[in-house]
Design an enzyme around this catalytic site. Structure first.
Site, short mmCIF file in Angstrom:
data_model
loop_
_atom_site.label_atom_id
_atom_site.label_comp_id
_atom_site.label_asym_id
_atom_site.label_seq_id
_atom_site.Cartn_x
_atom_site.Cartn_y
_atom_site.Cartn_z
N PHE A 149 0.82 -1.22 0.00
CA PHE A 149 0.00 0.00 0.00
C PHE A 149 0.85 1.27 0.00
O PHE A 149 0.38 2.33 -0.40
CB PHE A 149 -0.93 0.02 1.23
CG PHE A 149 -0.23 0.45 2.50
CD1 PHE A 149 -0.08 1.80 2.81
CD2 PHE A 149 0.33 -0.48 3.37
CE1 PHE A 149 0.59 2.21 3.96
CE2 PHE A 149 1.00 -0.08 4.52
CZ PHE A 149 1.13 1.27 4.80
N LYS A 173 -1.11 -7.09 -9.31
CA LYS A 173 -2.08 -7.21 -8.21
C LYS A 173 -1.67 -6.18 -7.17
O LYS A 173 -0.83 -6.44 -6.31
CB LYS A 173 -2.04 -8.64 -7.64
CG LYS A 173 -3.30 -9.11 -6.93
CD LYS A 173 -3.77 -8.27 -5.78
CE LYS A 173 -2.97 -8.42 -4.53
NZ LYS A 173 -3.37 -7.41 -3.48
N GLU A 176 -4.94 -3.79 -2.08
CA GLU A 176 -6.39 -3.54 -2.11
C GLU A 176 -6.75 -2.29 -1.30
O GLU A 176 -7.89 -1.85 -1.30
CB GLU A 176 -7.16 -4.77 -1.62
CG GLU A 176 -6.90 -5.21 -0.19
CD GLU A 176 -5.67 -6.12 -0.03
OE1 GLU A 176 -4.64 -5.87 -0.70
OE2 GLU A 176 -5.73 -7.05 0.80
N ARG A 177 -5.74 -1.73 -0.58
CA ARG A 177 -6.07 -0.58 0.27
C ARG A 177 -6.06 0.74 -0.51
O ARG A 177 -6.75 1.68 -0.15
CB ARG A 177 -5.11 -0.52 1.45
CG ARG A 177 -5.44 -1.67 2.42
CD ARG A 177 -4.66 -1.57 3.67
NE ARG A 177 -3.51 -2.44 3.63
CZ ARG A 177 -2.63 -2.54 4.60
NH1 ARG A 177 -2.77 -1.82 5.69
NH2 ARG A 177 -1.63 -3.36 4.52
N SER A 226 5.54 -6.91 3.16
CA SER A 226 6.10 -7.26 4.47
C SER A 226 6.89 -8.57 4.40
O SER A 226 6.69 -9.39 3.50
CB SER A 226 4.98 -7.37 5.50
OG SER A 226 4.10 -8.40 5.10
N CYS A 281 9.77 1.76 3.40
CA CYS A 281 10.69 0.67 3.72
C CYS A 281 12.12 1.19 3.87
O CYS A 281 12.98 0.49 4.38
CB CYS A 281 10.65 -0.41 2.66
SG CYS A 281 11.28 0.18 1.12
N GLU A 383 9.75 -4.13 12.85
CA GLU A 383 9.39 -2.99 12.00
C GLU A 383 8.06 -2.42 12.50
O GLU A 383 7.04 -3.12 12.52
CB GLU A 383 9.23 -3.46 10.55
CG GLU A 383 8.92 -2.34 9.59
CD GLU A 383 8.73 -2.82 8.14
OE1 GLU A 383 8.03 -3.83 7.92
OE2 GLU A 383 9.26 -2.17 7.24
P1 NAD Z 1 1.70 -6.61 2.95
O1 NAD Z 1 2.74 -7.66 3.00
O2 NAD Z 1 0.60 -6.67 3.94
O3 NAD Z 1 0.96 -6.63 1.51
C1 NAD Z 1 1.70 -6.66 0.31
C2 NAD Z 1 0.88 -7.38 -0.75
O4 NAD Z 1 0.65 -8.73 -0.34
C3 NAD Z 1 -0.49 -6.75 -1.01
O5 NAD Z 1 -0.75 -6.73 -2.38
C4 NAD Z 1 -1.44 -7.68 -0.27
O6 NAD Z 1 -2.72 -7.77 -0.88
C5 NAD Z 1 -0.74 -9.03 -0.36
N1 NAD Z 1 -1.05 -9.88 0.81
C6 NAD Z 1 -1.33 -9.47 2.08
N2 NAD Z 1 -1.57 -10.53 2.86
C7 NAD Z 1 -1.44 -11.63 2.10
C8 NAD Z 1 -1.57 -13.03 2.36
N3 NAD Z 1 -1.87 -13.49 3.57
N4 NAD Z 1 -1.37 -13.88 1.34
C9 NAD Z 1 -1.05 -13.43 0.10
N5 NAD Z 1 -0.93 -12.12 -0.20
C10 NAD Z 1 -1.12 -11.23 0.78
O7 NAD Z 1 2.46 -5.21 2.99
P2 NAD Z 1 1.83 -3.75 3.17
O8 NAD Z 1 1.34 -3.59 4.57
O9 NAD Z 1 0.90 -3.46 2.05
O10 NAD Z 1 3.14 -2.85 2.94
C11 NAD Z 1 4.05 -2.53 3.95
C12 NAD Z 1 5.25 -3.45 3.97
O11 NAD Z 1 5.91 -3.43 2.72
C13 NAD Z 1 6.31 -3.04 4.99
O12 NAD Z 1 6.78 -4.19 5.64
C14 NAD Z 1 7.39 -2.41 4.14
O13 NAD Z 1 8.68 -2.45 4.71
C15 NAD Z 1 7.31 -3.26 2.93
N6 NAD Z 1 7.91 -2.59 1.78
C16 NAD Z 1 9.13 -3.03 1.37
C17 NAD Z 1 9.75 -2.41 0.31
C18 NAD Z 1 11.09 -2.88 -0.17
O14 NAD Z 1 11.48 -2.48 -1.26
N7 NAD Z 1 11.83 -3.68 0.56
C19 NAD Z 1 9.14 -1.32 -0.33
C20 NAD Z 1 7.89 -0.90 0.11
C21 NAD Z 1 7.28 -1.56 1.17
#
Ligand code: NAD
Length: 502
Positions: A149, A173, A176-177, A226, A281, A383
């Site tokens: 998101f 994909k 969704e937020r 994450s 991140c 984090e």
């Molecule tokens: P998230 O992991 O909750 O979601 C990321 C994606 O995974 C979304 O599209 C979501 O729909 C999907 N997802 C969520 N739960 C799932 C599940 N149980 N099974 C399958 N798919 C699922 O992350 P977020 O809260 O949207 O974003 C924040 C996180 O992203 C932080 O940890 C941040 O550090 C990380 N991030 C990392 C980078 C990097 O380059 N390393 C860059 C941006 C964000």
């Protein structure tokens, strides 16, 4: 209220799913629309479109694929204001932050415009008598992108301009937020002249992600999000034989040596810890001053600056920091602050009581500063993904370096110092993917590659730059033998392109 559908062949596509999720404006704490959540059947249908469209696109000359990227870049610049507004409403970040992320995404498109040059292979003449060898890079096929998101414009753009320019089809994909911007940007890509079906957006949650991971029609998966989910995606995707890169969570340290320019270090910490409400991140979430005197000076200088940060909705042009993304995220941050207090960390600035007039239900929290944090505390180890900066005091440089190297995450880090020797030692010995010297958020420009070490990245490739080209292509090496010299009497028919002689 808007309803965001999937995007297939440049048009809204409903699919068969009846499931939707609310899109929340985090500054208001209320729903402003809904997004469709795809079923497995919907995902399979979109993948079928991608699979069929890909071979013709792969056969399109790279210079023509680049022409689409040039037009796409121009359209994004033209629609910058509209995109930033929508992005801020759904994410909560300030308008300058929203524009900043779109601009960084555009830089990746500009890199992808150079694809004819980037795909040039290698050639060796006469590796043995009459034998030449050359290598080329060909697209992997259909690539899926799963994005978080916190950068709804930039992170998808880290992925698909390069994937598409390399000749792949791409199915995104997004989170969704905040799905409106990824879908709108996809429409602009279509307008730029991409053939129908080569790019699609499928909205959804775990069901859609699992369908992408399991489908035999997905060849590679780029994930950003994450660590827990990234590890799951990497394990399940690679078990299904796919190429996967999963860029994940972080805990980034900024070391302040006694000789550092303290004003610059404080400026850097304010921007990098509290910009986008800490939801980056590459945010710095740990400051490590070396020596008690450095620590006292740093904390004293940070306190008034954090207290002065203006927390407000993106509609206020003076806002330094918007809300965090959700009620759940706010509760999580508050729970970490409780844990820090329980373990004896000193809360020097407490942003919990911040109220934003007219936005009483918004998910706002002011900047928080903890001093005397130790490495066994959860506020150090995990984090938080919010505007909470922890100060961990180190007795000397070696202890500071060890701290960074022992942490399970390895995304970014920085050192502030005037000592070139110390800076060089740090850059060479630190176990982190992206390192800054007097630069707080060392995010590589688009023609370098972005990615962490340790539990911040699963897979072999970082994202964008040449690593992006490598991830999105397969190497083919060809060895040829042709007789040397043209024999007397040989006839070559050049006009039809076919040799009509038996
Ligand atoms: P998230 O992991 O909750 O979601 C990321 C994606 O995974 C979304 O599209 C979501 O729909 C999907 N997802 C969520 N739960 C799932 C599940 N149980 N099974 C399958 N798919 C699922 O992350 P977020 O809260 O949207 O974003 C924040 C996180 O992203 C932080 O940890 C941040 O550090 C990380 N991030 C990392 C980078 C990097 O380059 N390393 C860059 C941006 C964000």
């Amino acid at each position: 209220m808007k309803l965001i559908e999937h995007l297939v062949a440049g048009k809204a596509w409903r699919g068969k799913s009846e499931r939707t999720a609310d899109i929340i404006n985090p500054a208001l704490g209320k729903s402003i629309g809904k997004v469709r959540l795809a079923t497995k059947e919907d995902v399979d249908a979109v993948l079928e479109v991608a699979r069929k469209a890909q071979p013709k696109w792969a056969a399109t000359p790279p210079a023509k694929r680049a022409a689409v990227m040039f037009a796409f870049r121009d359209l994004l610049n033209k629609h910058m204001d509209e995109l930033a507004q929508t992005l801020s409403e759904e994410h909560g970040k300030t308008i300058p932050d929203a524009k900043g992320e779109i601009a960084r995404g555009i830089e990746v498109i500009e890199f992808a415009c150079g694809i004819p040059h980037l795909l040039k292979g290698e050639f060796s003449e006469q590796v043995a008598s009459q034998i030449d060898s050359f290598s080329i890079r060909q697209p992997v096929g259909v690539v899926a992108g799963i994005t978080p998101f916190n950068f709804p414009a930039m992170v998808p753009l880290w992925m698909y301009p390069i994937a598409l320019a390399c000749g792949n089809a791409f199915v995104l994909k997004p989170s969704e937020r905040d799905p409106s911007v990824p879908v709108r940007v996809g429409q602009l890509l279509q307008e730029a002249g991409l053939p129908e079906g080569v790019f699609s957006v499928v909205n959804g949650d775990k069901e859609a992600v699992d369908a992408l991971l399991d489908s035999p029609h997905v060849d590679a998966v780029s994930f950003v999000g994450s660590t827990a989910i990234g590890h799951y995606i990497y394990s399940r995707g690679t078990a299904a034989g796919k190429r996967v890169q999963a860029l994940c969570g972080a805990k980034n340290h900024l070391i302040v040596l006694p000789d550092a320019d303290m004003d610059k270090a404080v400026d850097a910490l304010i921007g990098s810890a509290f910009g986008s409400a800490g939801e980056r991140c590459m945010a710095i979430s740990v400051a490590v001053p070396v020596g008690e005197d450095t620590a006292d000076r740093l904390v004293a200088a940070l306190k008034p600056r954090i207290e002065a940060l203006k927390v407000a909705a993106c509609s206020d042009p003076n806002s330094d920091m918007g809300p965090v993304i959700s009620r759940q995220s706010l509760d999580r941050i508050l729970s970490y602050i409780d844990q820090g207090l329980e373990k004896g960390a000193k809360l020097i600035v407490d942003g919990r009581s911040v109220k934003v007039s007219g936005h009483e239900d918004g998910y706002f929290i002011g900047g928080c500063l903890f001093d005397r944090v130790t490495t066994d505390m959860s506020i150090y180890k995990e984090e938080i993904f919010g505007p909470v900066l922890a100060v961990v005091r180190a007795k000397d440089y070696e202890e500071a370096l060890q701290m960074v190297n022992d942490h399970e995450y390895g995304n970014g880090t920085a050192i502030f110092t005037r000592d070139g020797d110390a800076a060089r030692d740090f850059t060479m010995r630190v176990k982190i993917g992206m390192v800054g010297v007097n630069v707080p958020i060392p995010v590589p420009v688009a023609y370098f590659s972005f990615g962490g070490w340790k539990r911040s990245l699963f897979g072999d490739h970082s994202i964008h730059g040449m690593e992006g080209v490598r991830f999105n292509t397969r190497l083919k090496t060809i060895t040829t033998r042709w007789p040397s010299g043209i024999k007397e009497g040989a006839v070559f028919n050049f006009h039809s392109g076919h040799d009509t002689k038996a």
